[in-house]
Design an enzyme around this catalytic site. Sequence first.
Site, short mmCIF file in Angstrom:
data_model
loop_
_atom_site.label_atom_id
_atom_site.label_comp_id
_atom_site.label_asym_id
_atom_site.label_seq_id
_atom_site.Cartn_x
_atom_site.Cartn_y
_atom_site.Cartn_z
N PRO A 2 -15.94 13.00 20.18
CA PRO A 2 -16.29 13.62 21.43
C PRO A 2 -15.69 12.94 22.65
CG PRO A 2 -18.16 12.49 20.44
CD PRO A 2 -16.92 11.98 19.84
N GLU A 3 -14.88 13.69 23.34
CA GLU A 3 -14.40 13.27 24.65
C GLU A 3 -15.01 14.25 25.63
OE1 GLU A 3 -10.17 12.52 24.83
OE2 GLU A 3 -10.08 12.22 22.69
N LYS A 57 -18.72 10.79 29.02
CA LYS A 57 -18.96 11.17 27.63
C LYS A 57 -20.45 11.14 27.28
CE LYS A 57 -14.49 9.27 26.31
NZ LYS A 57 -13.80 8.11 25.67
N HIS A 104 -27.78 11.11 7.38
CA HIS A 104 -27.54 10.32 8.59
C HIS A 104 -28.26 10.88 9.83
CE1 HIS A 104 -24.63 8.16 6.27
NE2 HIS A 104 -23.86 9.23 6.13
N ARG A 123 -21.60 6.98 11.56
CA ARG A 123 -21.16 5.62 11.85
C ARG A 123 -22.08 4.88 12.82
NH1 ARG A 123 -14.78 5.93 12.95
NH2 ARG A 123 -14.98 3.68 12.84
N ARG A 162 -1.96 -1.22 39.63
CA ARG A 162 -2.68 -1.93 38.57
C ARG A 162 -1.63 -2.38 37.56
NH1 ARG A 162 -7.18 -2.61 36.35
NH2 ARG A 162 -8.78 -1.05 36.65
N ARG A 271 -4.94 1.46 20.48
CA ARG A 271 -5.20 2.76 19.87
C ARG A 271 -3.91 3.42 19.43
NH1 ARG A 271 -10.01 4.67 21.86
NH2 ARG A 271 -9.92 5.98 20.01
#
Length: 325
Positions: A2-3, A57, A104, A123, A162, A271
């Site tokens: 989920p984003e 999120k 779960h 998880r 940055r 990532r």
Amino acid sequence: MPELPEVETVARGLRHAIVGRRIISVSLGKTDFIDDPAALEQHLPGRRIEAVERYGKFMLLRLSAVNGETRIAVNGDASSSLLVHLGMTGQIVPSRAGQPREKHTHVCMLLDDGRELRYTDARRFGRIAYLTKALLAAELTKFGADPLEVSKEQFADRICGRRARIKSLLLDQRVLRGVGNIYADESLWKAKIHPARLGAMLSRKQANKLRLALQGILQKAIVLRGSSISDFLDAEGQPGEYQRHHRVYGREGKGCYRCKTPIRRAIVAGRSSYFCPRCQHSPRGFAVLSLPGKKGRKTKRRRAPTGSGRAPHDEKSQGRKGKSP
DNA sequence: CGTTGAACCTGTTTGC
DNA sequence: TGCAAACAGGTTCAAC
């Protein structure tokens, strides 16, 4: 999974399904991902779900005062919220109380219409917290701008100047709230910016191009109810459709939709990152040192399987995250 | 300031 | 077929 678009999709479905319902009781399974499990059992029963919102999120279930007593307002405790983060595998779905629970399933909230709002998370990378108005306000302070609303100036201010890589900045929830690995890669591809470029290397004009790419992608993804890569389902059990529109994510070796060059994958900001080596010029010094295929390799994270064996149904009851008294 | 790697935990896919 | 490694949409923390 989920984003921002997926969480928005779930929040909309939930809003339609549970706003106005009162929570009758709560039962918990494993609780190591819950800030203070006892607080859920103690404070949720009797409260009505007044609204469902998304914040980055996170999903926010706004709760009424107990027993419908409105206008309590005295101690500010009257209005509290349940903060829910789906982590990688979290799902929250209302089901009829009699239906068998999915594996779960760790939180079940019985509602006043005979259904149960269930949270499942294989998880347990998610997070659930019961927060009073004050604690919630403090919590929300930690996050950056909403990517859908951030202005051209705000965005450039947070990116340009940055020294971190742009991919890292996009994923940093303190900079922008809600962007994850898929949408970071998709927007960088659309804006033709290499994920390993430093924020400081982008002109404000490029930054705005990236902002517009990101916003367009997120908006379209929301319309298509998010991306379902393996198992994402919204609150109504429907998969999203945006995965069909991915231009780079998960397409290693396949031709770029713009120039046919094979899409590459590298580890950036820790990532998997997909990009077109031709459309997205790599910064100088971006060696091929971060080739995938040997990430957590030399790690023998196998703690004596039998060592301190814990009971089969051991229920941890301590939150793993620090409390904030 | 930034980066990297490990950790949290479980399930599925991939490769030999 | 079988087993082990690699990998997964996220976040956090120690070490450098």
